[in-house]
Design an enzyme around this catalytic site. Sequence first.
Site, PDB file in Angstrom:
ATOM      1  N   ASP A  60      -5.862   2.589   8.040  1.00 64.18           N
ATOM      2  CA  ASP A  60      -7.272   2.179   8.022  1.00 64.18           C
ATOM      3  C   ASP A  60      -7.457   0.683   8.236  1.00 64.18           C
ATOM      4  O   ASP A  60      -8.464   0.249   8.790  1.00 64.18           O
ATOM      5  CB  ASP A  60      -7.910   2.543   6.675  1.00 64.18           C
ATOM      6  CG  ASP A  60      -8.312   4.009   6.597  1.00 64.18           C
ATOM      7  OD1 ASP A  60      -7.949   4.775   7.510  1.00 64.18           O
ATOM      8  OD2 ASP A  60      -8.990   4.375   5.619  1.00 64.18           O
ATOM      9  N   VAL A  83      -1.611  -7.594  -4.300  1.00 61.19           N
ATOM     10  CA  VAL A  83      -1.286  -8.735  -3.441  1.00 61.19           C
ATOM     11  C   VAL A  83      -2.561  -9.530  -3.205  1.00 61.19           C
ATOM     12  O   VAL A  83      -3.606  -8.965  -2.868  1.00 61.19           O
ATOM     13  CB  VAL A  83      -0.683  -8.249  -2.105  1.00 61.19           C
ATOM     14  CG1 VAL A  83      -0.430  -9.433  -1.174  1.00 61.19           C
ATOM     15  CG2 VAL A  83       0.605  -7.475  -2.363  1.00 61.19           C
ATOM     16  N   GLU A 130     -18.767  17.111   3.065  1.00 63.94           N
ATOM     17  CA  GLU A 130     -18.010  17.879   2.065  1.00 63.94           C
ATOM     18  C   GLU A 130     -18.594  17.678   0.670  1.00 63.94           C
ATOM     19  O   GLU A 130     -18.696  18.625  -0.119  1.00 63.94           O
ATOM     20  CB  GLU A 130     -16.530  17.476   2.115  1.00 63.94           C
ATOM     21  CG  GLU A 130     -15.892  17.891   3.429  1.00 63.94           C
ATOM     22  CD  GLU A 130     -14.388  17.733   3.483  1.00 63.94           C
ATOM     23  OE1 GLU A 130     -13.762  18.436   4.292  1.00 63.94           O
ATOM     24  OE2 GLU A 130     -13.839  16.917   2.742  1.00 63.94           O
ATOM     25  N   GLY A 182      -0.396   4.340   0.219  1.00 66.12           N
ATOM     26  CA  GLY A 182      -1.277   5.420   0.662  1.00 66.12           C
ATOM     27  C   GLY A 182      -0.554   6.266   1.702  1.00 66.12           C
ATOM     28  O   GLY A 182       0.679   6.269   1.773  1.00 66.12           O
ATOM     29  N   PHE A 183      -1.323   6.944   2.528  1.00 66.31           N
ATOM     30  CA  PHE A 183      -0.729   7.840   3.522  1.00 66.31           C
ATOM     31  C   PHE A 183       0.209   7.086   4.464  1.00 66.31           C
ATOM     32  O   PHE A 183       1.278   7.563   4.808  1.00 66.31           O
ATOM     33  CB  PHE A 183      -1.832   8.516   4.342  1.00 66.31           C
ATOM     34  CG  PHE A 183      -2.524   9.598   3.590  1.00 66.31           C
ATOM     35  CD1 PHE A 183      -1.927  10.832   3.417  1.00 66.31           C
ATOM     36  CD2 PHE A 183      -3.784   9.391   3.041  1.00 66.31           C
ATOM     37  CE1 PHE A 183      -2.562  11.847   2.724  1.00 66.31           C
ATOM     38  CE2 PHE A 183      -4.430  10.386   2.344  1.00 66.31           C
ATOM     39  CZ  PHE A 183      -3.825  11.624   2.182  1.00 66.31           C
ATOM     40  N   GLY A 184      -0.219   5.887   4.905  1.00 67.55           N
ATOM     41  CA  GLY A 184       0.585   5.138   5.865  1.00 67.55           C
ATOM     42  C   GLY A 184       1.812   4.519   5.222  1.00 67.55           C
ATOM     43  O   GLY A 184       2.939   4.691   5.697  1.00 67.55           O
ATOM     44  N   ALA A 194      -6.097  10.189   7.828  1.00 68.67           N
ATOM     45  CA  ALA A 194      -4.734  10.229   7.307  1.00 68.67           C
ATOM     46  C   ALA A 194      -3.699  10.400   8.419  1.00 68.67           C
ATOM     47  O   ALA A 194      -2.631   9.778   8.381  1.00 68.67           O
ATOM     48  CB  ALA A 194      -4.623  11.358   6.288  1.00 68.67           C
ATOM     49  N   GLN A 195      -3.989  11.242   9.418  1.00 73.96           N
ATOM     50  CA  GLN A 195      -3.020  11.479  10.493  1.00 73.96           C
ATOM     51  C   GLN A 195      -2.669  10.202  11.224  1.00 73.96           C
ATOM     52  O   GLN A 195      -1.509   9.956  11.558  1.00 73.96           O
ATOM     53  CB  GLN A 195      -3.597  12.494  11.498  1.00 73.96           C
ATOM     54  CG  GLN A 195      -3.147  13.910  11.257  1.00 73.96           C
ATOM     55  CD  GLN A 195      -1.628  14.061  11.237  1.00 73.96           C
ATOM     56  OE1 GLN A 195      -0.914  13.447  12.012  1.00 73.96           O
ATOM     57  NE2 GLN A 195      -1.144  14.859  10.318  1.00 73.96           N
ATOM     58  N   GLY A 243       0.824  -1.210   0.000  1.00 74.46           N
ATOM     59  CA  GLY A 243       0.000   0.000   0.000  1.00 74.46           C
ATOM     60  C   GLY A 243       0.850   1.248   0.000  1.00 74.46           C
ATOM     61  O   GLY A 243       1.694   1.435   0.880  1.00 74.46           O
TER      62      GLY A 243
HETATM   63  C1  LIG Z   1     -13.388  10.297   0.079  1.00 74.94           C
HETATM   64  C2  LIG Z   1     -12.488  10.279   1.275  1.00 74.94           C
HETATM   65  C3  LIG Z   1     -12.203  11.471   1.918  1.00 74.94           C
HETATM   66  C4  LIG Z   1     -11.375  11.483   3.043  1.00 74.94           C
HETATM   67  N1  LIG Z   1     -11.092  12.673   3.660  1.00 74.94           N
HETATM   68  C5  LIG Z   1     -10.217  12.704   4.680  1.00 74.94           C
HETATM   69  C6  LIG Z   1      -9.838  13.934   5.263  1.00 74.94           C
HETATM   70  O1  LIG Z   1     -10.317  15.008   4.869  1.00 74.94           O
HETATM   71  N2  LIG Z   1      -8.923  13.919   6.277  1.00 74.94           N
HETATM   72  C7  LIG Z   1      -8.381  12.747   6.719  1.00 74.94           C
HETATM   73  O2  LIG Z   1      -7.530  12.759   7.610  1.00 74.94           O
HETATM   74  N3  LIG Z   1      -8.734  11.564   6.197  1.00 74.94           N
HETATM   75  C8  LIG Z   1      -9.637  11.512   5.186  1.00 74.94           C
HETATM   76  N4  LIG Z   1      -9.976  10.311   4.633  1.00 74.94           N
HETATM   77  C9  LIG Z   1      -9.431   9.085   5.215  1.00 74.94           C
HETATM   78  C10 LIG Z   1      -7.993   8.868   4.783  1.00 74.94           C
HETATM   79  O3  LIG Z   1      -7.875   9.062   3.388  1.00 74.94           O
HETATM   80  C11 LIG Z   1      -7.568   7.470   5.180  1.00 74.94           C
HETATM   81  O4  LIG Z   1      -7.689   7.355   6.577  1.00 74.94           O
HETATM   82  C12 LIG Z   1      -6.127   7.213   4.761  1.00 74.94           C
HETATM   83  O5  LIG Z   1      -6.024   7.246   3.352  1.00 74.94           O
HETATM   84  C13 LIG Z   1      -5.657   5.876   5.290  1.00 74.94           C
HETATM   85  O6  LIG Z   1      -4.354   5.669   4.865  1.00 74.94           O
HETATM   86  P1  LIG Z   1      -3.837   4.194   4.574  1.00 74.94           P
HETATM   87  O7  LIG Z   1      -2.396   4.315   4.261  1.00 74.94           O
HETATM   88  O8  LIG Z   1      -4.260   3.308   5.677  1.00 74.94           O
HETATM   89  O9  LIG Z   1      -4.659   3.729   3.294  1.00 74.94           O
HETATM   90  P2  LIG Z   1      -4.806   4.387   1.857  1.00 74.94           P
HETATM   91  O10 LIG Z   1      -4.331   5.786   1.837  1.00 74.94           O
HETATM   92  O11 LIG Z   1      -6.209   4.129   1.451  1.00 74.94           O
HETATM   93  O12 LIG Z   1      -3.836   3.525   0.962  1.00 74.94           O
HETATM   94  C14 LIG Z   1      -4.046   2.149   0.769  1.00 74.94           C
HETATM   95  C15 LIG Z   1      -3.264   1.698  -0.443  1.00 74.94           C
HETATM   96  O13 LIG Z   1      -3.260   0.282  -0.473  1.00 74.94           O
HETATM   97  C16 LIG Z   1      -3.398  -0.150  -1.803  1.00 74.94           C
HETATM   98  N5  LIG Z   1      -3.916  -1.519  -1.791  1.00 74.94           N
HETATM   99  C17 LIG Z   1      -5.066  -1.964  -1.242  1.00 74.94           C
HETATM  100  N6  LIG Z   1      -5.196  -3.279  -1.419  1.00 74.94           N
HETATM  101  C18 LIG Z   1      -4.085  -3.686  -2.090  1.00 74.94           C
HETATM  102  C19 LIG Z   1      -3.647  -4.952  -2.575  1.00 74.94           C
HETATM  103  N7  LIG Z   1      -4.355  -6.083  -2.402  1.00 74.94           N
HETATM  104  N8  LIG Z   1      -2.476  -5.016  -3.236  1.00 74.94           N
HETATM  105  C20 LIG Z   1      -1.752  -3.882  -3.432  1.00 74.94           C
HETATM  106  N9  LIG Z   1      -2.139  -2.656  -3.014  1.00 74.94           N
HETATM  107  C21 LIG Z   1      -3.280  -2.576  -2.329  1.00 74.94           C
HETATM  108  C22 LIG Z   1      -4.347   0.870  -2.406  1.00 74.94           C
HETATM  109  O14 LIG Z   1      -4.229   0.918  -3.823  1.00 74.94           O
HETATM  110  C23 LIG Z   1      -3.891   2.161  -1.742  1.00 74.94           C
HETATM  111  O15 LIG Z   1      -2.944   2.853  -2.518  1.00 74.94           O
HETATM  112  C24 LIG Z   1     -10.827  10.277   3.520  1.00 74.94           C
HETATM  113  C25 LIG Z   1     -11.096   9.077   2.862  1.00 74.94           C
HETATM  114  C26 LIG Z   1     -11.932   9.079   1.752  1.00 74.94           C
HETATM  115  C27 LIG Z   1     -12.215   7.780   1.041  1.00 74.94           C
END
Ligand SMILES: Cc1cc2nc3c(=O)[nH]c(=O)nc-3n(C[C@H](O)[C@H](O)[C@H](O)COP(=O)(O)OP(=O)(O)OC[C@H]3O[C@@H](n4cnc5c(N)ncnc54)[C@H](O)[C@@H]3O)c2cc1C
Length: 439
Positions: free
Chosen positions: A320, A98, A190, A32-34, A334-335, A30
Amino acid sequence: MTTTAATPAPGVRGATSEAAARVPHVVIVGAGFGGLRVARALARAPVAVTVVDQHNYHCFLPLLYQVATAGLEPQDIAYPIRAILRRYRNVAFRMARVARADLAGRTLITERGERIGYDHLVVAAGSVTHDFGNPGVAAHAFGLHDIDDARAIRNHVLRLLERAEAMADGPERAALLTLVVVGGGPTGVELAGALAEFRRHVVPRDYRHVRADDLRVLLLEGTDRILGALPERLRQAALSDLAALGVDVRLGTLVGTLDAGAVTLADGARLATHTVIWAAGVKGPPLAAALGLPPGRGGRIAVGATLAVAGHPEVQAIGDVALVAGAEQLPQVAQVAMQQGEHAARNVVRALAGEPPLPFAYRDKGTMATIGRSRAVCHLRGLDLRGRLAWWAWLVVHIVMLIGFRNRLVVLVNWAWNYVTYDRGVRAIVGAGDGRGAP
Ligand SMILES: Cc1cc2nc3c(=O)[nH]c(=O)nc-3n(C[C@H](O)[C@H](O)[C@H](O)COP(=O)(O)OP(=O)(O)OC[C@H]3O[C@@H](n4cnc5c(N)ncnc54)[C@H](O)[C@@H]3O)c2cc1C
């Protein structure tokens, strides 16, 4: 091909195979943010890192609703993962989904059957839309969780307006022009606010026969409040901002079923609509179950206070997808993901030094949501802001958090343009409709 600790991970430039054989391999699922935070924090550590993501871009989810409402373009909030990682010499990227894991063999298996070995694994796979088992959501509602969702919503709404423009008044036209957002969290609020602004500023200019008042925006929330994480005063402020924009907010309204032309509420009332956007919650992604790790509530991975999985100290889950023992109420924002990413990296480094992992402690920096032009609410370190000041704070935080100078500049220019002209981005309907909610 198998990437293991004994095989130089792609991206370990200049390493001899003997040296590489001693380099522990950290795999992050992943970007993403984390996940990106883990990679960044390990950039100077004596490890080879491979980031695996199903997409080749990182998506800035908090601004997805602006893509859905034609405020921004998809490429403004996406950034190539390779470009983000290229400055870290020990970090490589693999685009793959994955599918499962051989935990005993410390190996991930991708959908294409590739095997990726690891010494340390950090699962940062995010979340997906949660339909709470509600019949019809998958078939008839739009989620808002990735760029495809945002584009689908935007195309769909623009198509409905084109159809309504050519129709006479009547129940079918009214249903076409009824947009229902389900879920009064930040995403729902929003999105509803942005749709209402679109109605106010774009509809009267672009369409001759659709009046702004013809387009209805409803926000349905099952509990008695929106933006539950905010103090009462700010929740009320958000409600009055939504009302001022003409959003029909219905609290204590539970959705029963959805079909192609209506939402039926739990009390039996029917709302004729072809547009339901489901922002009522998230759950763990399919991968959380497929990995064979301990399951937690909401389809997430159960981890201990150190973020490690019981029985597998070499595996951590963050963001998440992780349900942390003793901190189950942590919001999925995200934080949390970013702070857990830094913490997971720290625990990897400690493990390499033979030190025990440390428990994770969250530092809450606050919550914010924007409702529209010059309207927002912020609760930052005990300071409550609303209105224009909160909106500026929201703007600054989001520009700072966006990845990439180009994206920051483009988003700033777009926002400035929209602010001065009351206009929106290019409202081109590009790509085929996906059939969901289509009349
Ligand atoms: C519409 C929306 C608005 C939001 N607004 C806010 C906000 O204003 N402020 C805030 O703090 N938070 C907000 N959030 C929440 C925030 O975006 C999440 O809490 C944050 O993205 C979590 O980070 P993460 O790294 O856990 O996952 P993510 O950022 O979701 O990243 C997960 C990554 O894992 C990858 N992945 C998943 N499954 C697989 C797999 N099987 N194989 C390979 N890759 C995979 C995905 O492609 C993705 O790139 C919002 C979320 C959404 C959906």
